[in-house]
Motif scaffolding. Sequence first.
Motif, short mmCIF file in Angstrom:
data_model
loop_
_atom_site.label_atom_id
_atom_site.label_comp_id
_atom_site.label_asym_id
_atom_site.label_seq_id
_atom_site.Cartn_x
_atom_site.Cartn_y
_atom_site.Cartn_z
N SER A 297 -11.55 11.14 37.93
CA SER A 297 -12.68 10.40 38.53
C SER A 297 -12.77 8.96 38.01
O SER A 297 -12.53 8.70 36.83
N VAL A 298 -13.18 8.08 38.92
CA VAL A 298 -13.39 6.69 38.53
C VAL A 298 -14.88 6.38 38.33
O VAL A 298 -15.26 5.25 38.11
N GLY B 260 -7.31 18.81 25.75
CA GLY B 260 -6.74 18.09 26.88
C GLY B 260 -6.32 16.69 26.48
O GLY B 260 -6.24 16.38 25.29
N VAL B 261 -6.11 15.85 27.51
CA VAL B 261 -5.59 14.51 27.28
C VAL B 261 -6.44 13.51 28.05
O VAL B 261 -6.80 13.76 29.21
N PRO C 161 -5.59 23.63 29.93
CA PRO C 161 -5.86 22.31 29.37
C PRO C 161 -6.07 21.28 30.49
O PRO C 161 -5.61 21.50 31.61
N LEU C 162 -6.77 20.20 30.15
CA LEU C 162 -7.14 19.22 31.17
C LEU C 162 -6.55 17.84 30.91
O LEU C 162 -6.29 17.47 29.76
N VAL C 163 -6.38 17.11 32.00
CA VAL C 163 -6.02 15.69 31.91
C VAL C 163 -7.13 14.95 32.65
O VAL C 163 -7.34 15.17 33.85
N VAL C 164 -7.85 14.10 31.91
CA VAL C 164 -9.07 13.52 32.50
C VAL C 164 -9.17 12.02 32.24
O VAL C 164 -8.55 11.50 31.29
N SER C 165 -9.95 11.34 33.05
CA SER C 165 -10.28 9.93 32.80
C SER C 165 -11.04 9.83 31.48
O SER C 165 -11.83 10.73 31.14
N ASN C 166 -10.85 8.71 30.79
CA ASN C 166 -11.39 8.61 29.42
C ASN C 166 -12.80 8.03 29.38
O ASN C 166 -13.12 7.24 28.51
#
Lengths: 594, 426
Positions: free
Chosen positions: B325-326, B363-364, B344-349
Amino acid sequence: MTSNDVQKARIQIPRAGGQPPVWLRVETALELDDFFVVTGWRSEPVEVEMRSGGVVLDVDTYLRPRNDVATSLDLKSGDDLGFAIVGKATKGERIDIAWHEPMATRIPITLTPFDDLEGGKLPLPDSEALRLSRSLPVFGDDWRRVVVGTTGRRPRTGEAVGNVEFAVVNPQARDGIVSGWFLTGQDPVVTWVETSSGEVTPLAAATLRERQDVVDAFAGTYRGETRQPGFALRVPGVVKGDVVKLRAQMDDGVVDLSDGTVEELPHDPVKAAETIFGLSAPSPSRFVDYVDQIALPALGGLIESRRHEWTRRSILVREYGKLHEGPRVSIVVPLYGRIDFVEHQLIEFARDEWLLDHAELIYVVDDPQILDKCITDAAGLYNLYRVPFRLVWGGVNRGYSGANNLGAEYSRGDLLLFLNSDAIPQGPGWLESLVDSLETDPEIGAVAPRLVFGDGSIQHAGMTFRQRADLGIWVNHHPYMGLDPELDPAAGQDVDVPAVTGACLLVRRTDFDAVGGWDTGYLIGDFEDSDFCLKLRSNGERIVYSPATQLTHLERQSFTLLGDSSFRLKVVVYNAHRHQSRWGTMLEELADAN
Amino acid sequence: MPTSGRERILVVSHAHPDFSLGGGEIAAYNLFKAFRRSEDVEDAWFLGRVDRGRGATGVIGKRRDHEYIWEQGIADWTMKAAHRDSVLTWFADLVRALRPTIIHAHHYVHLGLDFVRVVKQIDPSIRIYLTLHEYIAICANNGQMIKTNGRLCSRESLDECRMCFPHRSAEDFWLRKHFLKSHFDLIDGFVSPSEFLRGRYIEWGVPADKIVVIENGQADEPAIDPRPLNMGTRNRFAYFGQINKYKGLDVVLSALAGMTKKERSGIVLEVHGANLELQSGEYQGEIEKLRRPLMKEGVLRWAGPYQPHELRTRMTGVDWVIVPSVWWENSPMVIQEALNFGRPLVVSNIGGMAEKVDDGVTGVHVPVGNPLAWAETLQRLSRFDLEWNALQSQIIKPITHDECAREHLEVFAEWSSQWTTTRVSA
């Protein structure tokens, strides 16, 4: 020979040497206040003079052709046979007409008073009569008799040019305003506006202004005038439909430059002001003179009659919920334009226990455009917020002062809190705290809180007066406006100030009545609050600013009056003129004290 | 007055999951079910706002035992109810008849906030708690806290908000906040599913001691076994949920498109997405242009929408769940679901995503909206299994619906013990 002869029919003047006689006829001999006019003809252009008691009078003689005479006497030419002689004479003085050639002759003339003359006009074509006018003192009675009501000639190119752009009249005061522009080719030229009812107003009384458009178009041809060509002139004694003429006196008569039909100003003072302020009004720096000389007389009667009309309107009153039986405070809120603020006020009133227990709420609808919506929404708003209120509609827009006065009339509290609809409390307790401030001293006439804009910066922290030399007026000044309330030098203490805003103002009903309420003589509204405070002051009351109480006032940032020539600015100047005419000395004293 | 006995709770939600399947209404409904199961609750009801295609008639109807629906809406951007009279009449009748001790509302969009005032007029001792799901009060741009020019926004300000909506004045924004805030003042406590959202509301004006964080509960189900690997690597990424311009799917598709064919040949992205057809034509076109060549190559698999009960099966076949998401997000349901199922997740920081996924633990994090960073991250993660193994082993299961209900009841009880309320005119 008797005078009767020559004034009844032509007479024969014999000549020596068997020459045919000369015929003479005096057709008119009129006596004005200081002048006489004798007209007639003779069959040869012999020199005629006027005498009084043997002394030759200083006269102006105007000659003109009489072809009718030439025809009837079978003469070659009628040139210069006709004469008109204008001279100075005291009333009742005996005048003779005389000549030397062919033999010295003197015949007494009976002068008829001008006023007895049928039609009130010289028995001459207008062009002739107006040539005589040059001999008469301009704007004097004789001059008027000769000039008024005539038709002048058209101006020649390069001589003079002008235009009547607007001619309006206030239906109550019969005070007209004529505006337009005027340029001449020579200096000085006497110019005036003449009405169809015979009023003459010299253009010298007009307020002038630059008209670059006129200068650009005509200055090359009309080099005589260096002054400002735009004019606005107050012309009394006109009614709708009258024709007004712009005329100028020239060496050989009178020129008619332009004319216009008088139209009626709107009855609504604000609309009338829009018209009047839009006429050839001068730039802002000199607008105050225009107000003084032109606008005030024209608008005064309208404002009076508007006020009178209010008393004839039936008042609509509706109540929502059960209002307080014996309220201590009546909150009066006029509504104009936007009404979405009301809900936000109700949100705050609904959570103010002291207010609910001690105050009644009156909304005065002051805008026919929002009446339906107010009535439609009122019940719903009451059902949701449960704050009882009275809705009052005065039948017509009355302005801030008029609406406030009406609200006061339909309220019962001993104290009156006048509140703008866009002033919104920040929480409970504000009203109680203002009441406490007012009641610390019976000498306090009015108390107002601090008001802040939506962004939290100061909107109102008391009002002072400032002279605006550029506009020639005194204006109300909001000190510290835009600053963080932390910077308010009054901190949390009540302080005396010259005046306070009317956006949220608490006053005792007795004091309110003693000063006659809010003044309804201002246009739209600017100075009503300072005027109100100054009335209280002149009754010896104190005006107090209470910074410990704070409300949000969503008023748009006030305009600065700088470089603004809009209608709004003109209204400010108009109102300021009224304000300082009443309070000039007090304004100076208060400004000095600051 | 606060009850010493068991609570009677009316859950009010901006939608009913029979009609709409957003994360907020599902959470509200699950919580209602959990309240019903709780021994500390005497009774519980659910009132969900619905749109039956005939506008906000204000009509309330029974859906099934303990469940009601309400045809309500909002009148304007300040969140006034569209059908105000029904708040004063039918809604008030319902409240008087059910005699709740607590009204727990989810969201205020679609419902309006007037009901809060009316409840306090009926009985000021009814405590009202509100669970916040996004930033509607703070931001007029769909509560996204994204400026209308697309930039992330950190705080409201009258003048800056006006720049996003030039046809409004700063005063308009003041009035909007005044309405919202004055009604928030009548609410006894707020629940936020994320610390991030809580912080934003505190900054806006909700007192810190009136807002707590309780994560949404999850179904009490076991984790799914890791996807069996034969020859391959942990290279299967999956996107779940709505597709719109705030969700950032275009960022990940751009990342794939920007790789060389060889680079992306080792990566598979599954898109289990819904509602693309509801987006603007421009956005649909943009996605279409990006996805077509990738699907042809087999890098992208377009799986389409799913029902909540299908999620478990769909997650079985993937290794990673991505949330690109932005916008800030609050507590995305898909994160909790992935954690619940052991993915595990890869997500916006940023925002709720950064909060709910511990970088390097469960996740990352990837710099928001940056296709280059996404490309680099997807390549790195798909190449080796070590990182996946470590992250997967560190996942802690989220709370269940019942645990979530219990946490709510504890907080409600604590608030009740300090209970005071402001008087409103009644």
